[in-house]
Design an enzyme around this catalytic site. Structure first.
Site, mmCIF file in Angstrom:
data_model
loop_
_atom_site.group_PDB
_atom_site.id
_atom_site.type_symbol
_atom_site.label_atom_id
_atom_site.label_comp_id
_atom_site.label_asym_id
_atom_site.label_seq_id
_atom_site.Cartn_x
_atom_site.Cartn_y
_atom_site.Cartn_z
ATOM 1 N N CYS A 13 0.854 -1.186 0.000
ATOM 2 C CA CYS A 13 0.000 0.000 0.000
ATOM 3 C C CYS A 13 0.888 1.233 0.000
ATOM 4 C CB CYS A 13 -0.904 -0.003 1.236
ATOM 5 S SG CYS A 13 -2.006 1.432 1.342
ATOM 6 N N HIS A 24 -9.008 -3.562 -2.926
ATOM 7 C CA HIS A 24 -8.065 -2.838 -2.065
ATOM 8 C C HIS A 24 -8.425 -1.354 -2.016
ATOM 9 C CE1 HIS A 24 -3.840 -2.104 -0.500
ATOM 10 N NE2 HIS A 24 -4.204 -0.884 -0.895
ATOM 11 N N GLU A 25 -8.694 -0.766 -3.184
ATOM 12 C CA GLU A 25 -8.984 0.669 -3.231
ATOM 13 C C GLU A 25 -10.334 0.993 -2.604
ATOM 14 O OE1 GLU A 25 -6.595 2.590 -3.849
ATOM 15 O OE2 GLU A 25 -5.325 0.980 -4.603
ATOM 16 N N HIS A 44 -10.151 1.303 1.051
ATOM 17 C CA HIS A 44 -9.693 2.620 1.504
ATOM 18 C C HIS A 44 -10.863 3.571 1.707
ATOM 19 C CE1 HIS A 44 -5.355 2.659 1.715
ATOM 20 N NE2 HIS A 44 -5.218 2.126 0.516
#
Length: 208
Positions: A112, A155-156, A159
């Site tokens: 990351c 993953h994004e 966030h």
């Protein structure tokens, strides 16, 4: 780039529209397209594969990502221009995931940009997903992705919900990186102190 320990990385981002005006901390007002362009350039500079708005201090549901020719080695040779290896790029506003294959994949290594230098395998991600999102023209779109690209999108989107990839691993994994994480947190603390000083100076200038 906001780093581990920054509160903005733990907040749930708010929805936005393609016509919104955004203010990134430390910069003036910008359009969503301008912010997305800057995020894309920042991502390339950091040799990443994706970047979410909270990682630049902006709590909105927006991320950028790319698919490289050799996606499993997105970092590649530091001398190789990443833009020359891009197959597709993505800017997603208010993305929503639908899981198409519930089987989890743990085979890829994840890192990351907000947790530099730390990489781990074993993060469970759905193998196949569909993402519904709004593009920069305000049009609703849906894209299906599998394997590595599906992992990038997940993953994004994590966030945008205040979730980091280390959160999806056993606690002992984070403990193994405790010293490194403390150093990153200190860098984050120093950055926020400098940003706060800059914002105070700007506020005083505006009042003069």
């Amino acid at each position: 780039m906001r780093l581990y320990g920054d509160p903005v990385l733990r907040r749930k981002a708010r929805p936005l529209t393609a016509t919104d005006t955004l203010t990134v901390p430390g910069f003036g007002p910008q359009t969503v397209r301008e912010v997305a362009d800057t995020m894309m350039e920042t991502m390339f500079e950091q040799r990443g594969v994706g970047l979410a708005a909270p990682q630049i201090g902006l709590g909105v549901r927006l991320f950028v990502a790319v698919e490289y020719e050799d996606d499993e080695e997105e970092g590649g040779d530091d001398d190789t221009p990443l833009k020359s290896r891009v197959l597709r790029d993505f800017v997603m506003i208010n993305p929503v995931i639908a899981v198409l294959n519930k089987k989890k994949d743990k085979s890829y290594q994840e890192g990351c940009l907000s947790i530099p230098g730390i990489y781990e395998e074993g993060v469970p991600r759905a193998r196949q997903i569909a993402v519904r999102y709004t593009d920069l023209d305000g049009q609703e779109r849906t894209i299906e992705a599998e394997d590595y690209l599906a992992r990038v999108f997940q993953h994004e989107i994590d966030h945008l919900d205040g979730v980091l990839f280390l959160d999806r691993l056993p606690a002992e994994v984070t403990d193994d990186h405790r010293k490194e994480l403390l150093k990153i947190q200190q860098h984050s603390k120093n950055f926020l102190a400098n940003l706060s000083s800059w914002e105070k100076e700007q506020h005083l200038k505006e009042r003069l």
